[in-house]
Scaffold this motif. Structure first.
Motif, PDB file in Angstrom:
ATOM      1  N   ARG A 136     -20.873  10.020   3.491  1.00  0.00           N
ATOM      2  CA  ARG A 136     -20.620   9.785   2.184  1.00  0.00           C
ATOM      3  C   ARG A 136     -19.605  11.069   1.869  1.00  0.00           C
ATOM      4  O   ARG A 136     -18.607  10.907   1.238  1.00  0.00           O
ATOM      5  CB  ARG A 136     -21.433   9.781   1.063  1.00  0.00           C
ATOM      6  CG  ARG A 136     -22.067   8.446   0.893  1.00  0.00           C
ATOM      7  CD  ARG A 136     -22.515   7.946  -0.474  1.00  0.00           C
ATOM      8  NE  ARG A 136     -23.566   8.972  -0.764  1.00  0.00           N
ATOM      9  CZ  ARG A 136     -25.106   8.603  -0.450  1.00  0.00           C
ATOM     10  NH1 ARG A 136     -25.340   7.599   0.273  1.00  0.00           N
ATOM     11  NH2 ARG A 136     -25.846   9.432  -0.928  1.00  0.00           N
ATOM     12  N   GLN A 137     -19.847  12.105   2.161  1.00  0.00           N
ATOM     13  CA  GLN A 137     -19.255  13.382   2.202  1.00  0.00           C
ATOM     14  C   GLN A 137     -18.195  13.708   3.029  1.00  0.00           C
ATOM     15  O   GLN A 137     -17.069  14.315   2.818  1.00  0.00           O
ATOM     16  CB  GLN A 137     -20.384  14.323   2.149  1.00  0.00           C
ATOM     17  CG  GLN A 137     -21.451  14.793   1.563  1.00  0.00           C
ATOM     18  CD  GLN A 137     -21.647  15.620   0.383  1.00  0.00           C
ATOM     19  OE1 GLN A 137     -21.671  16.652   0.648  1.00  0.00           O
ATOM     20  NE2 GLN A 137     -21.652  15.177  -0.833  1.00  0.00           N
ATOM     21  N   PHE A 138     -18.332  13.369   4.522  1.00  0.00           N
ATOM     22  CA  PHE A 138     -17.291  13.834   5.294  1.00  0.00           C
ATOM     23  C   PHE A 138     -16.652  12.704   6.215  1.00  0.00           C
ATOM     24  O   PHE A 138     -15.988  12.891   7.338  1.00  0.00           O
ATOM     25  CB  PHE A 138     -18.055  14.782   6.253  1.00  0.00           C
ATOM     26  CG  PHE A 138     -18.700  15.860   5.584  1.00  0.00           C
ATOM     27  CD1 PHE A 138     -17.894  16.766   4.883  1.00  0.00           C
ATOM     28  CD2 PHE A 138     -20.081  16.379   5.528  1.00  0.00           C
ATOM     29  CE1 PHE A 138     -18.396  17.896   4.227  1.00  0.00           C
ATOM     30  CE2 PHE A 138     -20.796  17.217   4.827  1.00  0.00           C
ATOM     31  CZ  PHE A 138     -19.735  18.248   4.250  1.00  0.00           C
ATOM     32  N   GLU A 139     -16.984  11.467   5.726  1.00  0.00           N
ATOM     33  CA  GLU A 139     -16.037  10.505   6.423  1.00  0.00           C
ATOM     34  C   GLU A 139     -15.376   9.403   5.240  1.00  0.00           C
ATOM     35  O   GLU A 139     -14.214   9.406   5.351  1.00  0.00           O
ATOM     36  CB  GLU A 139     -17.068   9.520   7.266  1.00  0.00           C
ATOM     37  CG  GLU A 139     -17.418  10.034   8.819  1.00  0.00           C
ATOM     38  CD  GLU A 139     -18.438   9.124   9.454  1.00  0.00           C
ATOM     39  OE1 GLU A 139     -18.967   8.318   8.943  1.00  0.00           O
ATOM     40  OE2 GLU A 139     -18.481   9.615  10.704  1.00  0.00           O
ATOM     41  N   GLU A 140     -16.351   8.931   4.455  1.00  0.00           N
ATOM     42  CA  GLU A 140     -15.798   8.188   3.323  1.00  0.00           C
ATOM     43  C   GLU A 140     -14.677   8.713   2.620  1.00  0.00           C
ATOM     44  O   GLU A 140     -13.554   7.703   2.562  1.00  0.00           O
ATOM     45  CB  GLU A 140     -16.816   7.827   2.385  1.00  0.00           C
ATOM     46  CG  GLU A 140     -17.744   6.522   3.021  1.00  0.00           C
ATOM     47  CD  GLU A 140     -18.683   6.075   1.983  1.00  0.00           C
ATOM     48  OE1 GLU A 140     -18.731   6.672   0.612  1.00  0.00           O
ATOM     49  OE2 GLU A 140     -19.527   5.182   2.318  1.00  0.00           O
ATOM     50  N   PRO A 141     -14.499   9.789   2.294  1.00  0.00           N
ATOM     51  CA  PRO A 141     -13.328  10.301   1.242  1.00  0.00           C
ATOM     52  C   PRO A 141     -11.973  10.230   2.106  1.00  0.00           C
ATOM     53  O   PRO A 141     -10.875  10.228   1.420  1.00  0.00           O
ATOM     54  CB  PRO A 141     -13.577  11.837   1.201  1.00  0.00           C
ATOM     55  CG  PRO A 141     -15.006  11.947   1.254  1.00  0.00           C
ATOM     56  CD  PRO A 141     -15.494  10.949   2.353  1.00  0.00           C
ATOM     57  N   TYR A 142     -11.912  10.248   3.516  1.00  0.00           N
ATOM     58  CA  TYR A 142     -10.792  10.048   4.238  1.00  0.00           C
ATOM     59  C   TYR A 142     -10.288   8.723   4.505  1.00  0.00           C
ATOM     60  O   TYR A 142      -9.281   8.537   5.027  1.00  0.00           O
ATOM     61  CB  TYR A 142     -10.946  10.594   5.506  1.00  0.00           C
ATOM     62  CG  TYR A 142     -11.008  12.126   5.360  1.00  0.00           C
ATOM     63  CD1 TYR A 142     -10.425  13.215   4.897  1.00  0.00           C
ATOM     64  CD2 TYR A 142     -12.531  12.807   5.729  1.00  0.00           C
ATOM     65  CE1 TYR A 142     -10.458  14.609   4.631  1.00  0.00           C
ATOM     66  CE2 TYR A 142     -12.829  13.817   5.365  1.00  0.00           C
ATOM     67  CZ  TYR A 142     -12.094  15.042   4.962  1.00  0.00           C
ATOM     68  OH  TYR A 142     -12.245  16.297   4.820  1.00  0.00           O
ATOM     69  N   GLY A 143     -10.978   7.562   3.913  1.00  0.00           N
ATOM     70  CA  GLY A 143     -10.710   6.423   4.364  1.00  0.00           C
ATOM     71  C   GLY A 143     -11.191   5.766   5.938  1.00  0.00           C
ATOM     72  O   GLY A 143      -9.948   5.437   6.585  1.00  0.00           O
TER      73      GLY A 143
END
Ligand SMILES: [Zn+2]
Lengths: 131, 384
Positions: B130-137
């Protein structure tokens, strides 16, 4: 809108991003840099991890260009994602920004920026450096 | 395992696959379980171990036990992704060897095609993702496999056209399987002309999105005389995990199969050349190339050549994914149980069609891959 709620051991990372810095942990026992933020060093399992500001430089280990994005990212395709070997050692996944086409072994530099709408939080993206 | 109490697969079944709007995730499993037990000549009351994986309940084995009306005294809801069911075979075999259980029921069900919002396949991402993958799409899982494929291409010069042979051969096998979702033949050019999803993976490099359920019944050797089928012995098993998120995969070209495979083969006392049929998880075409290399069937970078010229197609010298696989037969979210079902049927010589049946098959390797190339589980099955 991209938003991240930091977990406790990751707060210094996100505080750093808000100040324009890419911060990593370093193990006080074995000296290795650590990402993502943890309570124990994944290499020697020591529990004394301090923070430092990384150079933000790295080399692309692999990348992919997304042609079908999901959800809020659907309208942004095509865009490139990369897994980057940071010069300090750890590997990190991020989005590539800027005009230069990404390739494996390309040198990249962190660029902390907002992407998408103005409500989105700043994230550490990477820009490909011209050879 | 020759001196210990042996375990064998004595019954296998699918429920309906494809699009099954008439079934729930529970009825999928109940129907498959009944059919697999019926085939073995066993009853639900014989089951003393229940193993299942899914994200449709906090404790899938607990929910399913209640639904089935059984009270097994050995429960396992271990979920390590699509390889869970190969791991369940290993866990059941170990429990049989230890004398804890006699009859184990392994099930899976999914309604991801007909009822995607109520089948619970997609769990919440973990805190790290959630912190280090999701924000980048990051479209998962495909982006993870695409990242591995690009690295693999870069390192070894393997091409999309070579990789496409995996999809072409799978479709040929599916043509022989009346239950397969997609059966019309395709060519390498068709694969290369299909829409790009996540470079270098195109639509026809990707597994299907279907509903489906399956069941596998395992019995201790003391029960083999009771069963109606030819028992297929569990000769060896191995599990491994190399990472969870793709950025933390140590080497994008080597999967956990490099650990689980040798472990299972050593337990079984067999060599690569001994296998008559091989069933490996084909979530994407790249998964097959990396798995064949990591299992040691060919050297690093050679899988493109290994799958060329129809070698893995019907009639080829290396029968692989003989039901059409996740690419063309069925892929209800987690596919691992269908690999076990197909290998069992091949070893029982169930198929009348001489092209569909691998002649005289005695030994099979089954390999599941879960998550983002994260988990690996190998099972060796034998006819005798
Ligand atoms: Zn350390």
């Amino acid at each position: 809108m991209v938003n991240v709620v930091p977990y406790p051991e990751a707060r210094p990372f996100w505080e750093g991003v808000a100040q324009g810095e890419l911060r990593l942990q370093r193990c006080q026992d074995c000296g290795r840099a650590v990402f993502y933020p943890r309570a124990l060093c994944p290499y020697c399992h020591g529990d004394r991890l301090g923070w430092f500001v990384a150079s933000g430089s790295g080399t692309v280990y692999s990348y992919t260009t997304v042609h079908r994005g999901f959800g809020e990212f659907a309208g942004q395709a095509p865009y490139s994602l990369a897994v980057i070997d940071l010069d300090e050692g750890p590997r990190m996944l991020s989005r590539i920004v800027g005009d230069v086409t990404v390739s494996i072994d390309a040198r990249v530099q962190v660029e902390i920026a907002r992407f998408g709408d103005h409500n989105s939080m700043a994230l550490p993206y990477f820009r490909v450096l011209r050879a | 395992m020759s001196t210990s109490r042996r375990a064998a697969i004595v019954g296998v079944a699918e429920s309906d696959t494809g699009a099954t709007p008439h079934l729930s995730v529970m009825s999928q499993q109940a129907k498959a379980a009944k059919a697999a037990l019926d085939e073995a000549g066993l009853r639900m009351s014989d089951v003393d171990a229940l193993l299942t994986a899914g994200s449709w309940a906090w404790g899938p084995s607990v929910s399913l036990a209640e639904y089935l009306g059984i009270r097994p005294d050995y429960l396992d809801s271990t979920n390590i992704g699509g390889s869970s069911f190969e791991a369940h075979v290993g866990h059941a075999a170990a429990a049989i060897e230890a004398g804890l259980i006699d009859v184990a029921l392994i099930t899976y069900g999914s309604t991801q095609r007909s009822d995607p919002f109520n089948n619970g396949l997609v769990e919440a991402a973990d805190v790290m993702s959630r912190q280090f993958e999701e924000p980048y799409g990051v479209p998962l899982p495909i982006a993870a496999y695409a990242l591995a494929a690009n690295r693999y291409f870069h390192q070894y010069g393997v091409t999309s056209a070579q990789m496409a042979e995996v999809a072409v051969s799978a479709r040929q096998w599916a043509g022989l399987n009346p239950n397969a979702y997609n059966r019309e033949p395709i060519t390498v050019d068709d694969v290369l002309a299909s829409p790009m999803i996540c470079e270098p993976l195109r639509k026809l490099d990707c597994c299907l999105v279907t509903d489906g359920g399956g069941a596998v019944v395992i019995a201790a050797e003391d029960r083999w005389t009771d069963v109606a089928t030819h028992p297929i012995t569990v000769l060896g098993h191995g599990e491994a995990i190399t990472h969870s998120s793709i950025a933390n995969m140590p080497d994008f070209t080597v999967t956990g199969a490099a650990q689980s495979g040798p472990k299972a083969m050593m337990m079984a006392g067999v060599q690569h050349a001994d296998f008559d049929v091989v069933e490996v998880y084909d979530s994407f075409t790249i998964t097959v190339l990396l798995t064949l290399e990591s299992l040691g069937f060919c050297k690093p970078g050679e899988a493109g050549d290994f799958v060329a010229r129809g070698r893995i197609a019907p009639g080829g010298e290396f029968p692989l994914n003989t039901n059409g696989g996740g690419l063309s037969y069925t892929h209800p979210g987690m596919y691992g149980i269908f690999l076990l079902i197909e290998a069992t049927r091949q070893l029982r010589h169930d198929f009348a069609d001489p092209l569909r049946q691998v002649a005289g098959a005695e030994l099979a390797l089954v390999h599941g891959t879960g998550g983002m190339l994260s988990s690996a589980s190998t099972v060796i099955l034998g006819r005798s």
